[in-house]
Design an enzyme around this catalytic site. Structure first.
Site, PDB file in Angstrom:
ATOM      1  N   SER A  20       0.827  -1.203   0.000  1.00  0.00           N
ATOM      2  CA  SER A  20       0.000   0.000   0.000  1.00  0.00           C
ATOM      3  C   SER A  20       0.863   1.257   0.000  1.00  0.00           C
ATOM      4  CB  SER A  20      -0.893  -0.002   1.242  1.00  0.00           C
ATOM      5  OG  SER A  20      -1.655   1.179   1.316  1.00  0.00           O
ATOM      6  N   LYS A  44      -3.757   1.990  -2.177  1.00  0.00           N
ATOM      7  CA  LYS A  44      -3.394   3.192  -1.411  1.00  0.00           C
ATOM      8  C   LYS A  44      -4.225   3.286  -0.132  1.00  0.00           C
ATOM      9  CE  LYS A  44      -3.274   8.136  -2.569  1.00  0.00           C
ATOM     10  NZ  LYS A  44      -1.856   8.362  -2.321  1.00  0.00           N
ATOM     11  N   ALA A  69       6.710  11.233   4.047  1.00  0.00           N
ATOM     12  CA  ALA A  69       5.708  11.761   4.968  1.00  0.00           C
ATOM     13  C   ALA A  69       4.551  12.273   4.123  1.00  0.00           C
ATOM     14  CB  ALA A  69       6.295  12.868   5.829  1.00  0.00           C
ATOM     15  N   GLY A  71       1.329  11.536   4.435  1.00  0.00           N
ATOM     16  CA  GLY A  71       0.196  11.954   5.253  1.00  0.00           C
ATOM     17  C   GLY A  71      -1.133  11.402   4.792  1.00  0.00           C
ATOM     18  N   CYS A 129      -1.144   4.921  12.792  1.00  0.00           N
ATOM     19  CA  CYS A 129      -1.781   6.240  12.783  1.00  0.00           C
ATOM     20  C   CYS A 129      -1.964   6.707  14.226  1.00  0.00           C
ATOM     21  CB  CYS A 129      -3.174   6.175  12.154  1.00  0.00           C
ATOM     22  SG  CYS A 129      -3.245   5.307  10.605  1.00  0.00           S
ATOM     23  N   ILE A 190       6.868  -5.429   7.799  1.00  0.00           N
ATOM     24  CA  ILE A 190       6.675  -4.336   8.735  1.00  0.00           C
ATOM     25  C   ILE A 190       6.318  -3.043   7.987  1.00  0.00           C
ATOM     26  CG2 ILE A 190       8.221  -5.271  10.512  1.00  0.00           C
ATOM     27  CD1 ILE A 190      10.437  -3.418   9.403  1.00  0.00           C
ATOM     28  N   GLY A 242       9.616  -5.047   3.487  1.00  0.00           N
ATOM     29  CA  GLY A 242      10.580  -4.133   4.075  1.00  0.00           C
ATOM     30  C   GLY A 242      11.913  -4.267   3.366  1.00  0.00           C
ATOM     31  N   GLY A 264       7.485  -2.715  -1.898  1.00  0.00           N
ATOM     32  CA  GLY A 264       7.096  -1.338  -1.648  1.00  0.00           C
ATOM     33  C   GLY A 264       7.940  -0.350  -2.416  1.00  0.00           C
TER      34      GLY A 264
END
Length: 302
Positions: A20, A44, A69, A71, A129, A190, A242, A264
């Site tokens: 994701s 996503k 980052a 968000g 989160c 992870i 990871g 990823g």
């Protein structure tokens, strides 16, 4: 050669998924790769309401990975269900939704909205989160909160539920056991490690959000260790990720205990990585005389 796996009730045609936040909704990459050929597309991260994300800069390259980052910028769950899911369903993509909430109630509500939606194979929970109702502590850093989130989601859906574990904890096994106690069907691990960078000329943090998540090859040894630890103690299938950038990395994850792997950061470097990696896995299995991918899972524990 049998490459199929069962990830907590989700039947995957092969054990390679895309993580994701690194593959959009799968459709953005369709010019380079056929998303339906990938084991699963974990879309996503989706929130209950639209989110604009963090201020820029949002991404910073590191010597062995990247800080991000973003968000959780996304159009919200209703837009995902109305505009993106039907197109993924048409292409027969194996879709795992990824949801993020500000409260336990939000996770449960989103799970209820996903329940019964044709084309959703399972739900991955982004529990990295902040819990707004508990002073902003991350859901995924407290075992009891993890148990509560998973249990609340399980009450609302019959879909397989896969919490994505944060590595920013002192005891990953305690978190995994709590997720299992809450009714998790599998574990995803992870997520990113917390990190930051500083611009010495501007004398301030590089990222607009100050802190970000570190991903890429730098975190692979951490991921492998945590998967190895959890595999020994928790009886749940693991979606491992990871820092996987080639088939050798993926094989290490299987041997540590992962039932399937997710790619990823590597997708940003090579959009075709998932299927190229699958070919490397097949070749290794042929050379080593393995007839099923399941034979490799946890073999490093023998």
């Amino acid at each position: 050669m049998d490459l199929t796996v069962n990830l907590g009730g989700i039947k995957l045609k092969n054990p390679v998924a895309v993580a994701s936040g690194t593959f959009g909704y799968g459709l953005e990459y369709a010019d380079f790769i056929e998303p339906e050929k990938i084991g699963a597309v974990i879309v996503k991260g989706t929130t209950l309401h639209p989110r604009p994300g963090n201020p820029g800069p949002r991404i910073y390259e590191t010597p062995a990975g990247m800080l991000n980052a973003i968000g959780l910028e996304n159009p919200g769950i209703e837009v995902f269900l109305r505009e993106y899911l039907p197109r993924l369903r048409e292409r027969q993509v194996t879709v795992i939704a990824n949801i993020a909430g500000n409260s336990i109630e939000e996770y449960a509500l989103m799970a209820s909205l996903l329940q019964g939606q044709e084309g959703i194979a399972g739900i991955e929970l982004n529990i990295s989160c902040p819990n707004v109702k508990q002073g902003g502590i991350q859901f995924g850093t407290d075992p009891e909160t993890v148990r509560q989130v998973v249990a609340a989601v399980k009450k609302e859906t019959s879909l397989p539920v896969i919490p994505k574990l944060s590595p920013n904890v002192t005891d990953i096994v305690a978190i995994a056991l709590a997720a299992a106690d809450g009714g998790a069907d599998a574990l995803s691990m992870i997520n990113t490690l917390g990190g930051m960078a500083i611009n010495i000329n501007l004398k301030k943090p590089v990222l607009g959000n100050i802190f970000g998540g570190l991903s890429g090859p730098a975190i692979k040894p951490v991921a492998l260790k945590m998967i190895y630890q959890v595999y020994r103690e928790v009886d749940l299938p693991i979606l491992g990720g990871g820092g996987i950038v080639n088939h050798i990395d993926a094989l290490e994850f299987f041997m540590a205990g992962a039932t399937a792997v997710s790619i990823g950061t590597g997708n940003f470097v090579n959009p075709c990585l998932a299927l190229e990696l699958l070919e490397g896995i097949k070749k290794y299995m042929q050379e080593q005389g393995f007839s099923s991918i399941q034979e490799l899972v946890g073999i490093a524990h023998a």
